[in-house]
Design a protein around this motif. Structure first.
Motif, PDB file in Angstrom:
ATOM      1  N   THR A  59     -25.005  26.403  47.008  1.00 25.98           N
ATOM      2  CA  THR A  59     -24.078  26.584  48.123  1.00 25.98           C
ATOM      3  C   THR A  59     -22.637  26.458  47.631  1.00 25.98           C
ATOM      4  O   THR A  59     -22.368  25.872  46.576  1.00 25.98           O
TER       5      THR A  59
ATOM      6  N   ARG B 135     -23.897  30.479  51.634  1.00 27.85           N
ATOM      7  CA  ARG B 135     -23.601  29.552  52.733  1.00 27.85           C
ATOM      8  C   ARG B 135     -24.820  28.676  52.969  1.00 27.85           C
ATOM      9  O   ARG B 135     -25.963  29.164  52.899  1.00 27.85           O
ATOM     10  N   GLN B 136     -24.590  27.442  53.275  1.00 31.73           N
ATOM     11  CA  GLN B 136     -25.681  26.523  53.565  1.00 31.73           C
ATOM     12  C   GLN B 136     -26.422  26.951  54.825  1.00 31.73           C
ATOM     13  O   GLN B 136     -27.634  26.807  54.929  1.00 31.73           O
TER      14      GLN B 136
END
Length: 122
Positions: A26, A71-72
């Motif tokens: 991430t 992106r997480q």
């Protein structure tokens, strides 16, 4: 152009290690590895460095690495990757989210995983 957030060679080393391990990373994790807390300005600066890392990878005939930074929330690269040509050069002109986007990202990540699992890191 602003001062780079980090040495592209250091960023590359983190991405090569992630690729060799068969995992994405991430934005927050990569920034933490580089000694920074997550912030949008830091993430944008990191994206500039990721572009330099991928340009160098292309010159070496290696698979791109910026696609490993995600992106997480959904496991997809952020807007910067999509608008900087990451998707277009692979023929993707659709949404930055959804099934087609995930399929493209998984394909590109798998290429990096295969390549780096067979090579010793620099």
């Amino acid at each position: 152009m602003s001062e780079p957030l980090a040495d592209p060679n250091i960023v590359r080393a983190h991405l090569v290690a992630a690729a060799a391990a068969g995992t994405a990373i991430t934005y927050s994790e990569l920034l933490n590895h580089l000694g920074y807390a997550f912030s949008r300005p830091k993430m944008r600066a990191l994206c500039q460095t990721l572009g330099a890392v991928d340009a160098e990878a292309a010159e070496r005939g290696e698979p791109e690495l910026a696609v490993l930074v995600v992106r997480q929330s959904d496991g997809l690269p952020g807007q910067g990757w999509w608008v900087a040509g990451g998707a277009e050069k692979h023929g993707h002109r659709g949404s930055w989210e959804g099934a087609a986007a995930k399929t493209l990202v998984k394909r590109l990540q798998s290429a990096a995983f295969r390549y780096w699992s067979r090579r010793p890191p620099d």
